[in-house]
Design an enzyme around this catalytic site. Sequence first.
Site, PDB file in Angstrom:
ATOM      1  N   LYS A 120      -9.022  13.917   4.313  1.00  0.00           N
ATOM      2  CA  LYS A 120      -8.027  12.745   4.277  1.00  0.00           C
ATOM      3  C   LYS A 120      -7.080  12.775   5.589  1.00  0.00           C
ATOM      4  O   LYS A 120      -7.067  13.882   6.125  1.00  0.00           O
ATOM      5  CB  LYS A 120      -7.250  12.576   2.784  1.00  0.00           C
ATOM      6  CG  LYS A 120      -6.249  13.698   2.796  1.00  0.00           C
ATOM      7  CD  LYS A 120      -5.776  13.502   1.240  1.00  0.00           C
ATOM      8  CE  LYS A 120      -6.474  13.711   0.136  1.00  0.00           C
ATOM      9  NZ  LYS A 120      -6.555  12.571  -0.866  1.00  0.00           N
ATOM     10  N   ARG A 121      -6.206  11.558   5.663  1.00  0.00           N
ATOM     11  CA  ARG A 121      -5.277  11.584   6.817  1.00  0.00           C
ATOM     12  C   ARG A 121      -4.276  12.814   6.589  1.00  0.00           C
ATOM     13  O   ARG A 121      -3.807  13.053   5.471  1.00  0.00           O
ATOM     14  CB  ARG A 121      -4.418  10.501   6.851  1.00  0.00           C
ATOM     15  CG  ARG A 121      -3.569  10.158   7.844  1.00  0.00           C
ATOM     16  CD  ARG A 121      -3.119   8.448   8.036  1.00  0.00           C
ATOM     17  NE  ARG A 121      -2.658   8.195   6.500  1.00  0.00           N
ATOM     18  CZ  ARG A 121      -1.408   8.091   6.348  1.00  0.00           C
ATOM     19  NH1 ARG A 121      -0.462   8.719   7.043  1.00  0.00           N
ATOM     20  NH2 ARG A 121      -1.070   7.726   5.070  1.00  0.00           N
ATOM     21  N   LYS A 127       0.652  14.485   1.604  1.00  0.00           N
ATOM     22  CA  LYS A 127      -0.872  14.725   1.031  1.00  0.00           C
ATOM     23  C   LYS A 127      -0.593  16.137   1.049  1.00  0.00           C
ATOM     24  O   LYS A 127      -1.573  16.662   0.277  1.00  0.00           O
ATOM     25  CB  LYS A 127      -1.812  14.180   2.127  1.00  0.00           C
ATOM     26  CG  LYS A 127      -1.817  12.637   2.027  1.00  0.00           C
ATOM     27  CD  LYS A 127      -2.731  12.179   3.001  1.00  0.00           C
ATOM     28  CE  LYS A 127      -2.751  10.634   3.097  1.00  0.00           C
ATOM     29  NZ  LYS A 127      -3.105  10.018   2.064  1.00  0.00           N
ATOM     30  N   THR A 138      -8.597   6.031  -2.172  1.00  0.00           N
ATOM     31  CA  THR A 138     -10.094   5.626  -2.473  1.00  0.00           C
ATOM     32  C   THR A 138     -10.888   6.989  -2.272  1.00  0.00           C
ATOM     33  O   THR A 138     -12.012   6.959  -2.871  1.00  0.00           O
ATOM     34  CB  THR A 138     -10.350   4.963  -1.771  1.00  0.00           C
ATOM     35  OG1 THR A 138     -10.182   5.054  -0.473  1.00  0.00           O
ATOM     36  CG2 THR A 138      -9.666   3.462  -2.087  1.00  0.00           C
ATOM     37  N   HIS A 144       0.773  -1.162   0.040  1.00  0.00           N
ATOM     38  CA  HIS A 144      -0.004   0.008   0.224  1.00  0.00           C
ATOM     39  C   HIS A 144       0.816   1.158  -0.017  1.00  0.00           C
ATOM     40  O   HIS A 144       0.188   2.441  -0.015  1.00  0.00           O
ATOM     41  CB  HIS A 144      -0.880  -0.035   1.113  1.00  0.00           C
ATOM     42  CG  HIS A 144      -2.175  -0.856   1.013  1.00  0.00           C
ATOM     43  ND1 HIS A 144      -3.361  -0.270   0.465  1.00  0.00           N
ATOM     44  CD2 HIS A 144      -2.384  -2.127   1.446  1.00  0.00           C
ATOM     45  CE1 HIS A 144      -4.084  -1.286   0.295  1.00  0.00           C
ATOM     46  NE2 HIS A 144      -3.585  -2.327   1.190  1.00  0.00           N
ATOM     47  N   LYS A 178     -14.506   8.184  -4.430  1.00  0.00           N
ATOM     48  CA  LYS A 178     -15.813   8.493  -3.734  1.00  0.00           C
ATOM     49  C   LYS A 178     -16.202  10.111  -4.429  1.00  0.00           C
ATOM     50  O   LYS A 178     -17.510   9.833  -4.573  1.00  0.00           O
ATOM     51  CB  LYS A 178     -15.746   8.517  -2.152  1.00  0.00           C
ATOM     52  CG  LYS A 178     -15.294   7.021  -1.651  1.00  0.00           C
ATOM     53  CD  LYS A 178     -14.765   7.332  -0.119  1.00  0.00           C
ATOM     54  CE  LYS A 178     -14.187   5.776   0.406  1.00  0.00           C
ATOM     55  NZ  LYS A 178     -13.289   6.028   1.294  1.00  0.00           N
TER      56      LYS A 178
END
Length: 772
Positions: free
Chosen positions: A510-511, A516, A618, A334, A622
């Site tokens: 998101k985290r 990110k 993911t 991952h 969505k």
Amino acid sequence: MSYNVNTIIANTEALLKLRHDETLISTTPQRLHDCLGTAVMMAINENWTASKKRRESNRKAYYFSAEYLMGRLVYSNLFNLGILDQVKAALAQKGVNLAELEDIEDAALGNGGLGRLAACFLDSAVTCGIPLSGYGLRYRFGLFKQSFDERGSQKEEADDWTRYGDPWSYRRDKHAVKVKFADQTVIAVPYDMPIIGYNTDNIGTLRLWQCEPERELDFDAFNAQDYARALAEKNKAEDITRVLYPNDSTYEGKQLRIKQQYVLCSASLQDILRVYRSTHGSDLSGLSRFVAVQLNDTHPAMSIPELIRLLMADGMEFEQAFQVAKNTFSYTNHTVMSEALEKWNLDLLASVVPEIVEIIKKIDARCRADHPELFIIKDHQAHMANLSVYVSTAVNGVAEIHSEILKRDLFKDWYAVYPKRFQNKTNGITPRRWLGLCNPELTKLLEQYVSPGFLTRLDWLQVLKPLVDSEIVEQFNQVKRAKKEQLCQVIAKREGVELNPDFVFDVQVKRLHEYKRQLMNALSIMDIYLSLKDGSLTDFTPTVFVFGAKSAPGYQRAKAIIRYINQVAKRINNDPDVADRMKVVFVQNYNCSYAEHIIPAADISEQISPAGTEASGTGNMKFMLNGAVTLGTLDGANVEIVEQAGKENNYIFGATVEELESIRDTYDPMAIYNADAHIRRAVDTLVDGTVPTDDELKELHHALLHGASWHKADHYYTLKDFASYQAARLQANRDYRDRQAFGRKCLMNVASAGKFSSDRTIRQYAEEIWHV
């Protein structure tokens, strides 16, 4: 099977009377949830048992994951059973609003995408009739609850998700097993959670292990009034599954993390062997003909030496046990982040599970004998990713670009030796929760143009493409406006921030991690704000910028970014000069249930990690499915989203993987900072008093421009991509004004989302890896 809603409501009332001496009207949301959940479990029990029996003697797959981000189950379970609307109506007749259950806690047994993917896979497997069961840990405290203090800093509070009961699990004491460590033996007790298929009689199982002591109380110590020692064994055992991902910055913390992983591996394998023996007899040599185990990242990698240990304890020689294990396991990678590829010091590992270390040494010796250039142990560390590649039938990445990076870079040497072992399985999401449940308005609209059955055949959405005209775009825009109004109400209630649903909704949830690039988003917002203030930006559509993210409690730089964003929000939201043009809100305690409100309301989906860092994502899927355009880099599944929906319907910016690799050794963020006044002004807001500064914000500023001892300056290329990002963001912002044209882009994304159903992903696993 049809379910009698009247019976479910009657049983709920009876349970409320029995347990609490209350009625539907007089009870609390928590007690209503507990009793309603129990009534539903009573209704499905016969079907659940029948589903298990149908799978008894067939080949089965098992998913081993340290995380399952199941979210709040009551609505999704009722939805999948096909009785959500009926239960709402039946309760409404009795004066109860099912929406009260919005107050119920999420089962947050996960940290982010890894755990949510596992939950989607279980939903898809049972819906598609694929024999897959999940194994995980039943943490007493899931991912922490988040709030912000007056400075905007993250505060953590323990998440006791079973405080008001757990109606969606059954304790199965008869299948408890012992797990032995160097210093203790614990009892792993299974709790079974039903995974309810959509529009099917099939019900699957997620089995979660909870650690308990062999002896609850040292009675002699208690009588001697040594109360701490009397409960020491109990506390030590329960600590193992007390908290999701305990802090492992200390030696003791690392030992606890190893114990967690080993419990997951050993208890699950003991259980699988028990089931196998009951059906196929005592000869374990045929195990891999009937059992396939998928390792969800390296957390359950100790399953490999543990299965070999169990087989050898049963009398099998090492070489035969090795072959059985290799043919049983498959491994999903991952991440390409080196810090997330687990490596355990052998002495540390031996202090907890000495027998496992001996097996790993045998595996390493076998590996080096076969291929001297490869290794499992190096620098006195067990490399769990290498172990997972070597002793498996298949290794897969989770997006096409990620799988290519695994072959070309991360596992280059392994790929050279085992090229047929490597596969790609692009991630997916369940359309049931992430469209049918969270966006019934859009679901109803799509059913008119596609088919009522599309939630199990998401690829049918492609028939929408030639139908996208002004009429359906107008209907879509009305749905989006309704979802934005709903989100405004939720945010006003939870955050105390009033938003205008006519604004563009630009969302990054998101985290929180540096890669990110929430910081790049925030710096971009500051540049827009300052440009509006000085009058240099005149062509701007009013926008609300929404953030949602949790930082790991020990991740100080990420927590500094949260504080900075909250300070930016405070500055902007209290400035009357821009009140009619922009708002910023960082929602507290972002979780699966909050996502169900936020994602359907988004116009722009922020997927802005540097190319080559996000394995898949993911959340991007969505947002796409709910009709948002992607503002993103060519990273992870963004690449495939653009392939499916077209570059013209999304906003792609930034350097490619190849471009970043070409400048990796020469990149100079200071040169960009000095050359670009907008970047310089935005970055300096970290330290110049535009928002309250502190040492950690100063460190952020320094890290961007000069680096730190553990990595180079601007490690994730924020300044490199900034100008490209800002241009793409402002282009999307301007394009939004043409509601027809922008709505068409959104609908083309919806129509192109079929590939990203987890039904497709799980079928590929079943056919190409598990052979079930």
